[in-house]
Design a protein around this motif. Sequence first.
Motif, PDB file in Angstrom:
ATOM      1  N   VAL A   1       0.837  -1.102   0.199  1.00  0.00           N
ATOM      2  CA  VAL A   1      -0.109   0.121  -0.183  1.00  0.00           C
ATOM      3  C   VAL A   1       0.822   1.194  -0.148  1.00  0.00           C
ATOM      4  O   VAL A   1       2.019   1.215   0.662  1.00  0.00           O
ATOM      5  N   LEU A   2       0.473   2.151  -0.865  1.00  0.00           N
ATOM      6  CA  LEU A   2       1.202   3.517  -0.709  1.00  0.00           C
ATOM      7  C   LEU A   2       0.554   4.571  -0.132  1.00  0.00           C
ATOM      8  O   LEU A   2      -0.708   4.690  -0.642  1.00  0.00           O
ATOM      9  N   VAL A   3       1.200   5.439   0.654  1.00  0.00           N
ATOM     10  CA  VAL A   3       0.657   6.308   1.442  1.00  0.00           C
ATOM     11  C   VAL A   3       1.285   7.685   1.311  1.00  0.00           C
ATOM     12  O   VAL A   3       2.542   7.467   1.587  1.00  0.00           O
ATOM     13  N   PRO A   4       0.538   8.818   1.030  1.00  0.00           N
ATOM     14  CA  PRO A   4       1.275  10.249   0.848  1.00  0.00           C
ATOM     15  C   PRO A   4       2.292  10.339   2.280  1.00  0.00           C
ATOM     16  O   PRO A   4       1.656  10.046   3.414  1.00  0.00           O
ATOM     17  N   ALA A   5       3.384  11.015   2.291  1.00  0.00           N
ATOM     18  CA  ALA A   5       4.154  11.087   3.376  1.00  0.00           C
ATOM     19  C   ALA A   5       3.346  12.118   4.409  1.00  0.00           C
ATOM     20  O   ALA A   5       3.905  12.163   5.537  1.00  0.00           O
ATOM     21  N   ASN A   6       2.583  13.135   3.863  1.00  0.00           N
ATOM     22  CA  ASN A   6       2.215  14.166   4.732  1.00  0.00           C
ATOM     23  C   ASN A   6       0.488  13.736   5.025  1.00  0.00           C
ATOM     24  O   ASN A   6      -0.191  14.571   5.539  1.00  0.00           O
ATOM     25  N   VAL A   7       0.447  12.468   5.240  1.00  0.00           N
ATOM     26  CA  VAL A   7      -1.092  11.771   5.579  1.00  0.00           C
ATOM     27  C   VAL A   7      -1.460  12.184   6.788  1.00  0.00           C
ATOM     28  O   VAL A   7      -0.419  12.622   7.754  1.00  0.00           O
ATOM     29  N   TYR A   8      -2.835  12.444   7.185  1.00  0.00           N
ATOM     30  CA  TYR A   8      -3.300  12.718   8.713  1.00  0.00           C
ATOM     31  C   TYR A   8      -2.350  11.577   9.278  1.00  0.00           C
ATOM     32  O   TYR A   8      -2.674  10.427   9.169  1.00  0.00           O
ATOM     33  N   GLY A   9      -1.793  11.972  10.780  1.00  0.00           N
ATOM     34  CA  GLY A   9      -1.085  11.294  11.333  1.00  0.00           C
ATOM     35  C   GLY A   9      -1.445  10.183  11.818  1.00  0.00           C
ATOM     36  O   GLY A   9      -0.889   8.812  11.657  1.00  0.00           O
ATOM     37  N   PRO A  10      -2.874   9.793  12.381  1.00  0.00           N
ATOM     38  CA  PRO A  10      -3.303   8.702  12.864  1.00  0.00           C
ATOM     39  C   PRO A  10      -3.417   7.584  11.751  1.00  0.00           C
ATOM     40  O   PRO A  10      -3.544   6.115  12.088  1.00  0.00           O
ATOM     41  N   SER A  11      -3.695   8.013  10.401  1.00  0.00           N
ATOM     42  CA  SER A  11      -3.688   7.139   9.292  1.00  0.00           C
ATOM     43  C   SER A  11      -2.520   6.274   9.395  1.00  0.00           C
ATOM     44  O   SER A  11      -2.097   5.176   8.929  1.00  0.00           O
ATOM     45  N   ARG A  12      -1.172   7.332   9.485  1.00  0.00           N
ATOM     46  CA  ARG A  12       0.090   6.796   9.567  1.00  0.00           C
ATOM     47  C   ARG A  12       0.500   5.706  10.487  1.00  0.00           C
ATOM     48  O   ARG A  12       1.079   4.768  10.370  1.00  0.00           O
ATOM     49  N   ASP A  13      -0.134   6.310  11.642  1.00  0.00           N
ATOM     50  CA  ASP A  13       0.111   5.421  12.923  1.00  0.00           C
ATOM     51  C   ASP A  13      -0.534   3.753  12.616  1.00  0.00           C
ATOM     52  O   ASP A  13       0.018   2.939  13.153  1.00  0.00           O
ATOM     53  N   PHE A  14      -1.597   3.908  12.207  1.00  0.00           N
ATOM     54  CA  PHE A  14      -2.372   2.560  11.807  1.00  0.00           C
ATOM     55  C   PHE A  14      -1.613   1.900  10.929  1.00  0.00           C
ATOM     56  O   PHE A  14      -1.363   0.792  11.300  1.00  0.00           O
TER      57      PHE A  14
END
Length: 383
Positions: free
Chosen positions: A100-113
Amino acid sequence: MKRRTRLVHPRRSVPEGFRSLAVPVYRGSTTLFPRAAAVRDTWDHDQAAYTYGAYGTPTTVELADRIAELEGAHRTFVTPGGQAALTLVYLACCSAGDHVLVPANVYGPSRDFADRVLRRFGVDVEYYAPLDLDALAARLRPATRLVWCESPGSLTMEIQDVPAIAAAAHAAGALVALDNTYAAGVLFDAFAHGVDLSIQALTKYAGGHSDLLLGTVSVRDEALYRRVGPVLQDLGCSVSPDDCSLALRGLQTLDVRLAAIGASALEVARWFAGRDDVESVRHPALESCPGHAVWRRDFSGAAGLFSVLFRPPWTRAALHQALDRLTLFGLGYSWGGVTSLAVTPGFAGRDDGGRFGDRLVRFSIGLEDPGDLVADLDRAFRR
Ligand SMILES: *Cc1c(COP(=O)(O)O)cnc(C)c1O
């Protein structure tokens, strides 16, 4: 019958036929069936309209339908918050071994999950620079199942070229999900721009009054509807009909609130842009915002959220002192209500080289008079 029984099974009933302009609040865990043979258990409202409160009452289904209509979606699911909407998309779309590819500036809790949970279950999580299409294309591979977008990105406000990302992702066989919270289903048409799943935190503009937590997952087609629904049932992500009723009320004024908030926010952002102690104002409608040209092409307006990067010698401590002098702005997370807010966000886990974390302030403008807000800011940020 004894009193105890009569209290549970009254003989009298109120007259029928009441009609109100407001959507009634239907609470309920148990749903009654007409016959024993009709009893069943499914999230799927097409198969059986109502089977258990967890999958929705007429109040929650009404909210889902109105969001689907607003976003031009095939169908919408309501979740207990925006974060639950994000995690539902991840869990519905990703299996062990997927990429899965996620933008580096994504909403913090999304990154945490993604980092703390998905990786534990064998999903390969990779981050990409939100504005670098070539770098994204280079990271797509056969195992890539899902590409996330968030536009503008949380805190740093980059506007992504969603149609181009969607074209590249689809060519590689991946689904595209968008965190569309900023646009509130109004300012950016996710499905017309190639998105497959659009999530929103209704907590923000749909709720609009800082008094509820809800989210939605809207899907492009029937196949995605059938993919997400069973996962929602299995996770037990149920929502309160009372909160849905508040969101239904909020939706009625969404458009006029957004218009007023958008106009005020631009006025306040322009005031910041005119200060010589400000390095850049990251408001989508200003040229200083990364991706501004894409915003002009794809969005129908701007909401109330923007960030200000102050120049040195401003420090985090000095900015905190300035924020403490504000009288009209609340200090705290979340946004989209009637009250203006400010935060100096943490940038944990972000590859920003320490650039933003110390000197960036994120503002959410509410429904106060913009002149009063500017006067408050002018007092607080005078050095
Ligand atoms: C607030 C927010 C969320 C999470 O919403 P909650 O309802 O607070 O869980 C998700 N994405 C973005 C961009 C948000 O701002």
